[in-house]
Design an enzyme around this catalytic site. Structure first.
Site, short mmCIF file in Angstrom:
data_model
loop_
_atom_site.label_atom_id
_atom_site.label_comp_id
_atom_site.label_asym_id
_atom_site.label_seq_id
_atom_site.Cartn_x
_atom_site.Cartn_y
_atom_site.Cartn_z
N GLU A 176 0.84 -1.21 0.00
CA GLU A 176 0.00 0.00 0.00
C GLU A 176 0.87 1.26 0.00
OE1 GLU A 176 -2.82 1.46 -0.20
OE2 GLU A 176 -3.62 2.26 1.67
N THR A 231 -4.61 10.48 -3.36
CA THR A 231 -4.40 10.43 -1.91
C THR A 231 -3.25 11.33 -1.51
OG1 THR A 231 -5.30 8.21 -1.80
CG2 THR A 231 -3.90 8.87 0.02
N1 HSE Z 1 -5.97 7.61 6.15
C1 HSE Z 1 -5.69 7.79 4.77
C2 HSE Z 1 -5.95 9.24 4.40
C3 HSE Z 1 -6.55 6.89 3.95
O1 HSE Z 1 -7.02 9.74 4.77
O2 HSE Z 1 -5.12 9.86 3.76
C4 HSE Z 1 -6.25 6.95 2.48
O3 HSE Z 1 -5.09 6.25 2.18
#
Ligand code: HSE
Length: 310
Positions: free
Chosen positions: A132, A185
């Site tokens: 990931e 992201t």
């Molecule tokens: N916790 C992560 C974020 C989830 O909100 O950036 C997405 O990878």
């Protein structure tokens, strides 16, 4: 030699409003499928990728599933063994539904089963998180852990992967809408200020604690009061057009709470019962479709199985 293992790992909702990088739950659908098999040719390789419109790399170090699988094989001393992986993307990526995490979780699970299950799912987690990490550069398990283990998962500490599965009240359902808007992201992480005001930390800590208690007590009222993100949602909401309208539609239609799924653009709401969850998802989706934005919708209980062999 021709034994092949086919597995499924589900999508997930990370953060769950109050637990940025430390909370996540699995959905029943959508999800990714991975096939692993032994091959005559020495070494590990990705032999086929489908459903990605040609966007994912075949190079193992650049591919979340490939790198997760290879890291596991290296750990097991099996990296020279002839093994090939097929990746079948069955869910959108860049959606905020943990697409890369589902691929990474499925990959390590498939390899482990192929090799006779030497490791437990919890022991596989580290290798899936490494995969990931290829996608967004950060080491956090809030998508991978629920996708692999199932359930509502709290990661007390990402570094040590101190991971705990929380109880889930009966009839808790998720409504999820995925508007076809592109958010990376990395970008959604980039907009977040590194420092947060003390009063917000106090509020968020209270909400997080209330959230955990509400699950143990099946207390939907406390869950509703607690499911309120004062830290991350206000900073990211501007990345998702019509976010507050969608949230209002969810709450007006009986949702317990509503926030951004992971880094977005998907938005999730929690509610009690499938019928209510269906009404809510329709109301949420209508906001986007009325604005001419293509939207996909999902209704799901919390998936307790995580990655499974098909
Ligand atoms: N916790 C992560 C974020 C989830 O909100 O950036 C997405 O990878």
């Amino acid at each position: 030699m021709d034994q092949s293992i086919k597995v499924f790992a589900p999508a997930s909702v990370a953060n769950v409003a109050v637990g940025y990088d430390i909370l996540g739950f699995a959905l029943e659908k959508p999800g990714d499928e991975i096939v692993a098999r032994f091959s005559e040719k020495a070494g590990f390789r990705i032999s086929l990728i489908t459903g990605d419109k040609g966007k994912l790399p075949y190079e193992v170090p650049k591919n979340t599933a490939g790198f997760a699988a290879y890291s596991l094989l290296k750990h097991l001393g099996e990296s020279e063994r002839g093994i090939e992986l097929e990746i079948h993307k069955k869910m959108p990526f860049g959606s905020g539904l943990g697409s890369s995490a589902a691929s990474a979780a499925a990959a390590v699970f498939a390899i482990n089963v192929l090799l006779g299950s030497p490791l437990s799912k919890k022991e596989l987690l580290h290798f899936a998180v490494l995969g990931e990490q290829v996608a967004d550069g950060a080491y956090h398990a809030d998508n991978v852990a629920p996708s692999l283990l199932g359930g509502m998962v709290l990661i007390r500490n990402n570094k040590d992967l101190d991971v705990h599965t929380l109880p889930v009240p009966d009839k808790l359902y998720a409504s999820v809408v995925y508007p076809h808007i592109k958010i990376l992201t990395k970008d959604a992480r980039g907009v977040l200020k590194p420092d947060v005001p003390l009063d917000k930390v106090i509020q968020q800590t209270g909400n997080m604690a209330g959230f955990i208690i509400s699950l143990f007590r099946s207390d939907f009222d406390l869950l509703s009061r607690s499911l309120n993100d004062v830290l991350i949602e206000p900073q990211r909401a501007t990345l998702i057009p019509h976010f507050y309208q969608v949230k209002k539609a969810a709450l007006d239609n009986g949702a317990i709470g509503c926030s951004i799924s992971g880094a977005g653009p998907s938005i999730f709401a929690l509610s009690k019962g499938k019928e209510s969850a269906t009404e809510i998802v329709n109301a949420m989706a209508k906001v986007f479709s009325d604005q001419g934005i293509q939207v996909e919708k999902f209704v799901s209980p919390i998936n307790q199985s995580g990655a499974i062999r098909l």
